[in-house]
Scaffold this motif. Structure first.
Motif, PDB file in Angstrom:
ATOM      1  N   TRP A   1      35.688  44.137  40.939  1.00  0.00           N
ATOM      2  CA  TRP A   1      35.691  43.884  39.438  1.00  0.00           C
ATOM      3  C   TRP A   1      37.212  42.956  39.532  1.00  0.00           C
ATOM      4  O   TRP A   1      37.368  41.698  39.008  1.00  0.00           O
ATOM      5  N   ASN A   2      38.388  43.525  40.148  1.00  0.00           N
ATOM      6  CA  ASN A   2      39.480  42.966  40.161  1.00  0.00           C
ATOM      7  C   ASN A   2      39.662  41.569  41.032  1.00  0.00           C
ATOM      8  O   ASN A   2      40.168  40.592  40.486  1.00  0.00           O
ATOM      9  N   ALA A   3      39.119  41.671  42.219  1.00  0.00           N
ATOM     10  CA  ALA A   3      38.893  40.586  42.808  1.00  0.00           C
ATOM     11  C   ALA A   3      38.067  39.568  42.417  1.00  0.00           C
ATOM     12  O   ALA A   3      38.397  38.243  42.422  1.00  0.00           O
ATOM     13  N   THR A   4      36.952  39.659  41.769  1.00  0.00           N
ATOM     14  CA  THR A   4      36.136  38.618  41.405  1.00  0.00           C
ATOM     15  C   THR A   4      36.654  37.843  40.176  1.00  0.00           C
ATOM     16  O   THR A   4      36.009  36.986  39.417  1.00  0.00           O
ATOM     17  N   SER A   5      37.516  38.758  39.520  1.00  0.00           N
ATOM     18  CA  SER A   5      38.177  38.121  38.102  1.00  0.00           C
ATOM     19  C   SER A   5      38.809  36.889  38.567  1.00  0.00           C
ATOM     20  O   SER A   5      38.975  36.064  37.593  1.00  0.00           O
TER      21      SER A   5
END
Length: 593
Positions: free
Chosen positions: A294-298
């Motif tokens: 989730w953090n990376a794809t943000s």
């Protein structure tokens, strides 16, 4: 590479130089926010995942057993904040010193341009571009550090941790991020062209506003307010259409493509984690994988925003560096001669010159102004009188022949050295939005107050200055709008007197004076010209009748030379012009046939 591409690369070179010159601040400014994100977004979730795993497996979960996890979690959040404070502290210094340096770079670059450059660019547009070149450095560096590096660098930590659980998690994550980048790259290039069009429209609006402000008196005199307002509305509407086109392209094309790819990446990562959690770390891995994905794809969501901010900063700054890519036509020689003139004799030797896009004005022109003599240039408009003064000042370069001062070729001298020999008074004097005293002292910054006042008195400036609210220390407004044309000419003459240069170059220096003031100023000029070499342009022939020699120019050719008396006896062009004068002013009308 295109002109715009070269301009963008030049911006990056200047901005990169500011970063590398201040590594003490720029390195922590770039890395500290990334380390803060590692602590907050990637290390802290590991602690939470460990607690969840402990609870899921039925391990001890009392206050004593969980206290170390809570302490570690709090410490990571505090450490993240420390890193962020360090980043802000260092970034503030990078921005402040960088902007200061770039302001200086921009001003130096503008001052190095020749006269032709300023004739073809709006003053307001140049001001906006040069200021944006410096101010956009802050947005560029802040976005680079707090958005790009702070988002991308922590991915290394995430990849290492995910690899420990299952290498497939890393492959899926990086593979889909790269795939997204490949898909949107062509769209970004297309949007860059739309942004270029938008920024050009913005420059057109600012240029028109500056042009109207500079000429507001003319607008009012011709009752053209509605005409200029309509033109402004047209330009603003064009800017709005192009802005919406670039913004909608980002929203409807790029963001619309990224959204499903983000969803696919998160679903794929969660699927891999669920499929392998029993073989590896259990529920801890699922929680870590979900959080990291989730953090990376943000980043994929924010990438367009990050790119738009970087793109906007660089594109606007590139509008200034585009101007730098065109070298000035008048430059100092690579190996200039030291200034050591033998007197102040001026010679034009077989000079050829043509204004850009026009037929030749001078072809093989020869003219000599002997050391210490006073020569007047007269003739109808368009004959080349003012052009000769500009060639002597070297605001433009000749096409053939040479011009010498004191035996030295002016093309072999530094421009500053050449102009240091000359006190110049133009027909339309330029004034700064400063005090009268500062405008006069501009000719010699180190002059004392007494010297400034003496020059003002000699040019009859004090006659009106002493009546102003603050006397000679009164602000005279932008371009000297609080002064009349004749008063501005007196200030320009005071500058020339204070300059105390060995050569005087006067281009219609008394044309805006009334008859009474002209008599007084001419007396002052004759005192100043004593012992100096002077070249004086005049339409009002009475101004130059007492010169050592008069030169009559007609369409770039010298048609007569001699003293006033000699030329009157010759019954040539000068005698005809003299007879046509009314009150000493040269009428420009053509005799009826």
């Amino acid at each position: 590479m295109s002109s715009r591409g070269s301009a963008l690369m030049l911006v990056l070179r200047y901005y990169g130089r500011e970063l590398t010159h201040r590594k003490r601040y720029s390195v922590p400014a770039l890395l500290a926010p990334a380390l803060g994100n590692v602590c907050q977004l990637y290390a802290a979730p590991l602690v939470v995942a460990a607690v969840v795993q402990r609870l899921a497996t039925g391990g001890p979960a009392g206050p004593g057993e969980l206290a170390p996890y809570l302490i570690a979690f709090g410490a990571l959040l505090l450490l993240a904040e420390v890193w962020w404070r360090i980043g802000f502290h260092c970034m503030n210094r990078v921005d402040a010193y960088g902007i200061e340096s770039l302001y200086i770079v921009a001003m130096d670059a503008l001052l190095a341009k020749d006269a032709a450059f300023f004739h073809t660019n709006f003053a307001g547009s140049l001001t906006k571009r040069s200021l944006s070149f410096a101010s956009r450095f802050e947005e560029f560096v802040d976005t680079l550090s707090f958005d790009l590096v702070a988002s991308v660098l922590p991915l290394t930590f995430a990849a290492v941790m995910l690899w420990r659980y299952d290498p497939a998690l890393v492959v899926v994550l990086l593979g889909l991020i790269l795939f997204t980048g490949v898909l949107i790259a062509p769209l970004i290039r297309r949007r860059q062209r739309l942004v270029d069009e938008r920024e050009a429209a913005v420059a057109a609006v600012s240029g028109h506003v500056a042009d109207c402000v500079a000429n507001v008196a003319v607008v009012r005199a011709f009752a053209a307010e509605e005409q200029e307002a309509a033109e402004h509305r047209r330009r603003v509407a064009d800017q709005r259409r192009k802005a919406l086109r670039s913004w909608d392209y980002a929203n409807l094309r790029i963001d619309t493509l990224v959204t499903p790819l983000v969803a696919i990446t998160n679903v794929a990562g969660l699927a891999v984690a669920l499929a392998s959690h029993k073989r590896h770390a259990g529920v801890e891995m699922v929680l870590v994988a979900f959080t990291y994905y989730w953090n990376a794809t943000s980043i994929m969501f924010r990438f367009n925003m990050i790119y738009r901010r970087l793109e906007s900063a660089l594109t606007e700054a590139a509008q200034f560096t585009e101007l730098l890519l065109t070298p000035p036509s008048v430059v100092d020689p690579v190996d200039p001669e030291p200034l050591r003139p033998n007197g102040t004799e001026i010679r034009f030797e077989r000079v050829d010159f043509a204004h850009p896009g026009t037929p030749a004005l001078f072809t093989g022109l020869d003219l000599r102004v002997a050391d210490g003599t006073k020569v007047g240039l007269v003739g109808r408009s368009g004959g080349g009188k003012t052009t000769l003064t500009q060639l002597l000042l070297r605001t433009a370069d000749i096409g053939g022949g040479r011009i010498t001062v004191g035996g030295q070729d002016i093309a072999r001298l530094r421009q500053a050295d050449l102009r240091g020999l000359i006190a110049y008074v133009p027909q339309d004097p330029s004034m700064f939005h400063r005090t009268l005293a500062e405008n006069i002292r501009f000719a010699r910054p180190g002059a004392t107050d007494a010297e400034v006042r003496a020059a003002a008195e000699a040019a009859h400036v004090l006659e009106f200055a002493d009546e102003l609210p603050q006397g000679i220390d009164t602000l005279i407004g932008e371009r000297g709008v609080k002064l009349s044309g004749g008063q501005r000419q007196r200030v320009a003459l005071a500058r020339a007197i204070l300059r105390d240069a060995p050569i005087l170059l006067l281009d219609e220096a008394t044309s805006a004076l009334d008859s009474e003031s002209e008599v007084l100023v001419q007396r002052a000029l004759w005192r100043v010209m004593a012992g100096r070499t002077a070249l004086v342009v005049a339409h009002r022939l009475s101004t130059v009748a007492g010169m050592d020699r008069l030169v009559v120019l007609d369409h770039g050719r010298i048609v007569e030379q001699g003293t006033h008396a000699e030329l009157l006896r010759g019954e040539g062009n000068y005698a005809q012009l003299w007879r046509r004068q009314s009150g000493g002013f040269l009428g420009e009308q053509v005799t009826a046939r």
